[in-house]
Write a protein that holds these residues in place. Structure first.
Motif, mmCIF file in Angstrom:
data_model
loop_
_atom_site.group_PDB
_atom_site.id
_atom_site.type_symbol
_atom_site.label_atom_id
_atom_site.label_comp_id
_atom_site.label_asym_id
_atom_site.label_seq_id
_atom_site.Cartn_x
_atom_site.Cartn_y
_atom_site.Cartn_z
ATOM 1 N N HIS A 1 0.762 -1.323 -0.005
ATOM 2 C CA HIS A 1 0.015 0.379 -0.302
ATOM 3 C C HIS A 1 0.647 1.076 0.298
ATOM 4 O O HIS A 1 0.432 2.439 -0.348
ATOM 5 C CB HIS A 1 -0.994 -0.143 1.143
ATOM 6 N N GLY A 2 1.827 0.902 0.310
ATOM 7 C CA GLY A 2 2.770 2.044 0.539
ATOM 8 C C GLY A 2 3.899 2.224 2.037
ATOM 9 O O GLY A 2 4.229 1.345 2.695
ATOM 10 N N ASP A 3 4.088 3.478 2.146
ATOM 11 C CA ASP A 3 4.980 3.714 3.070
ATOM 12 C C ASP A 3 4.319 4.254 4.861
ATOM 13 O O ASP A 3 3.596 4.840 4.431
ATOM 14 C CB ASP A 3 6.094 4.625 3.702
ATOM 15 N N TRP A 4 4.748 3.375 6.120
ATOM 16 C CA TRP A 4 3.823 3.667 6.981
ATOM 17 C C TRP A 4 4.512 4.448 7.801
ATOM 18 O O TRP A 4 6.488 4.356 8.249
ATOM 19 C CB TRP A 4 3.099 2.046 7.714
ATOM 20 N N VAL A 5 3.751 5.217 8.630
ATOM 21 C CA VAL A 5 5.357 6.097 9.434
ATOM 22 C C VAL A 5 4.213 6.316 10.875
ATOM 23 O O VAL A 5 2.527 6.264 10.620
ATOM 24 C CB VAL A 5 5.055 7.589 9.600
ATOM 25 N N GLY A 6 4.724 6.358 11.987
ATOM 26 C CA GLY A 6 4.289 6.409 13.741
ATOM 27 C C GLY A 6 3.860 7.373 14.664
ATOM 28 O O GLY A 6 5.233 7.813 14.454
ATOM 29 N N PHE A 7 3.586 7.727 14.812
ATOM 30 C CA PHE A 7 2.772 8.991 15.988
ATOM 31 C C PHE A 7 2.152 7.976 17.295
ATOM 32 O O PHE A 7 1.165 7.853 17.257
ATOM 33 C CB PHE A 7 2.166 9.641 15.447
ATOM 34 N N PRO A 8 3.653 7.569 17.829
ATOM 35 C CA PRO A 8 3.420 7.706 19.386
ATOM 36 C C PRO A 8 2.003 8.512 20.759
ATOM 37 O O PRO A 8 2.232 9.880 20.243
ATOM 38 C CB PRO A 8 4.245 7.010 20.501
ATOM 39 N N ALA A 9 1.574 8.115 20.935
ATOM 40 C CA ALA A 9 0.365 9.121 22.250
ATOM 41 C C ALA A 9 2.008 10.057 22.470
ATOM 42 O O ALA A 9 3.186 9.705 23.270
ATOM 43 C CB ALA A 9 0.181 8.548 22.971
ATOM 44 N N GLY A 10 1.413 11.646 22.745
ATOM 45 C CA GLY A 10 2.481 12.841 22.818
ATOM 46 C C GLY A 10 3.239 13.010 21.953
ATOM 47 O O GLY A 10 4.253 14.315 22.360
ATOM 48 N N THR A 11 3.039 12.310 20.702
ATOM 49 C CA THR A 11 3.616 13.545 19.640
ATOM 50 C C THR A 11 2.968 14.866 18.977
ATOM 51 O O THR A 11 1.870 14.927 19.594
ATOM 52 C CB THR A 11 2.956 12.893 18.160
ATOM 53 N N ALA A 12 4.005 16.072 19.082
ATOM 54 C CA ALA A 12 3.135 17.333 19.283
ATOM 55 C C ALA A 12 2.605 17.026 17.753
ATOM 56 O O ALA A 12 4.133 17.860 16.802
ATOM 57 C CB ALA A 12 4.119 18.435 19.711
ATOM 58 N N PHE A 13 1.488 17.703 16.756
ATOM 59 C CA PHE A 13 1.322 18.409 15.561
ATOM 60 C C PHE A 13 0.966 20.454 15.676
ATOM 61 O O PHE A 13 0.033 20.262 16.933
ATOM 62 C CB PHE A 13 -0.029 17.402 15.636
ATOM 63 N N ALA A 14 1.169 21.273 14.530
ATOM 64 C CA ALA A 14 1.355 22.119 14.555
ATOM 65 C C ALA A 14 0.570 22.535 13.590
ATOM 66 O O ALA A 14 1.399 21.693 12.333
ATOM 67 C CB ALA A 14 2.572 22.431 15.458
ATOM 68 N N ARG A 15 0.166 23.676 13.309
ATOM 69 C CA ARG A 15 -0.063 24.154 12.063
ATOM 70 C C ARG A 15 0.171 25.665 12.673
ATOM 71 O O ARG A 15 0.116 25.949 14.375
ATOM 72 C CB ARG A 15 -1.090 23.345 11.172
ATOM 73 N N PRO A 16 0.052 26.396 11.100
ATOM 74 C CA PRO A 16 0.211 27.786 12.369
ATOM 75 C C PRO A 16 -1.185 28.352 13.139
ATOM 76 O O PRO A 16 -2.270 27.839 12.151
ATOM 77 C CB PRO A 16 -0.172 28.911 11.216
#
Length: 193
Positions: A46-61
Motif C-alpha cells: 500500500h505504501g510507506d507507514w509512519v507511526g506517531f505515539p501518544a505524546g506526538t505534537a502536531f502543529a499548524r499556523p
C-alpha cells in the motif's frame, strides 16, 4: 550529499524502523499547514507507514495539539495520505487527506515526507458511516487559488474511490492492516521498567 541525492522520490528511502520522519503538509501555493514528527515503521504493497505515539505534537499556523493516542499514517504512491487512530477521544478512526502524491527526501536526521493537502477528506468515526468532508472548502479554494481543472477532477475522483474503499473495508481500510502497523509502533517503545 550531491544534488541528485536531494531530489524528491516517490517512496521512503530505505530506512530502519524507528528512524525519524518529518511530515510536512502544505496547502496550495506552498501555504504552511501541518508539520509533525514520527517514526518510520516500514512499507508494504500500500505504501510507506509512519507511526506517531501518544505524546506526538502536531502543529499548524495558529493551532497545535499533543496527541493522547497512538496513530499510524500511510503515504501511498497516490494522491492521498491516510491516518489511522487507536483510541482517539472523539472516535476518529480513519482520516484521509486528499492530496498530491507524497514525496520523500532523505536528510541527515532521517527523512521528510511532504504533500499538498487539497482540502477534501474522507472521514470515518466510530459508530458513523464514512463521508467526504470539506466539499465547500474545496470548491472555494479551487476558485480562489486556481486549481487546474484536471487536478479538481482527479481529486474528486480520488475522494470518491477512497470513500468507496473505506465503505467496502478494502485493505488498507480493513482494520487489520492498520492494526498490524499500530502493533509495530507499540513494539518500538522501550520496555517500561
Amino acid at each position: 550529499m550531491s544534488d541528485a541525492d536531494d531530489r524528491p522520490i516517490a517512496s521512503a528511502p530505505h530506512r530502519v524502523p524507528g528512524e525519524p520522519v518529518r511530515v510536512r503538509a502544505t496547502k496550495w501555493l506552498e501555504r504552511p499547514h501541518w508539520a509533525f514528527d514520527g517514526v518510520w515503521l516500514g512499507a508494504d504493497a500500500h505504501g510507506d507507514w509512519v507511526g506517531f505515539p501518544a505524546g506526538t505534537a502536531f502543529a499548524r499556523p495558529g493551532h497545535g495539539f499533543t496527541a493522547t493516542w497512538d496513530s499510524v499514517s500511510l503515504f501511498p504512491r497516490a494522491g492521498w495520505a491516510a491516518a489511522f487512530n487507536a483510541g482517539h477521544p472523539r472516535g476518529l478512526g480513519t482520516y484521509v487527506d486528499l492530496a498530491t502524491a507524497p514525496e520523500w527526501r532523505a536528510d541527515a536526521a532521517g527523512s521528510t515526507v511532504s504533500y499538498v493537502d487539497l482540502d477534501l477528506d474522507v472521514v470515518e468515526r466510530a459508530g458513523a458511516p464514512a463521508f467526504i468532508d470539506d466539499e465547500d472548502e474545496f470548491a472555494e479554494h479551487a476558485l480562489e487559488f486556481g486549481y487546474p481543472p484536471e487536478l479538481v477532477a482527479r481529486v474528486r475522483a480520488d475522494a470518491d474511490a477512497v470513500l468507496a474503499a473505506v465503505q467496502r473495508r478494502e485493505p488498507p481500510f480493513d482494520g487489520a492492516t492498520a492494526a498490524a502497523w499500530l502493533a509495530r509502533l507499540a513494539g518500538l517503545r522501550p520496555a517500561e521498567e
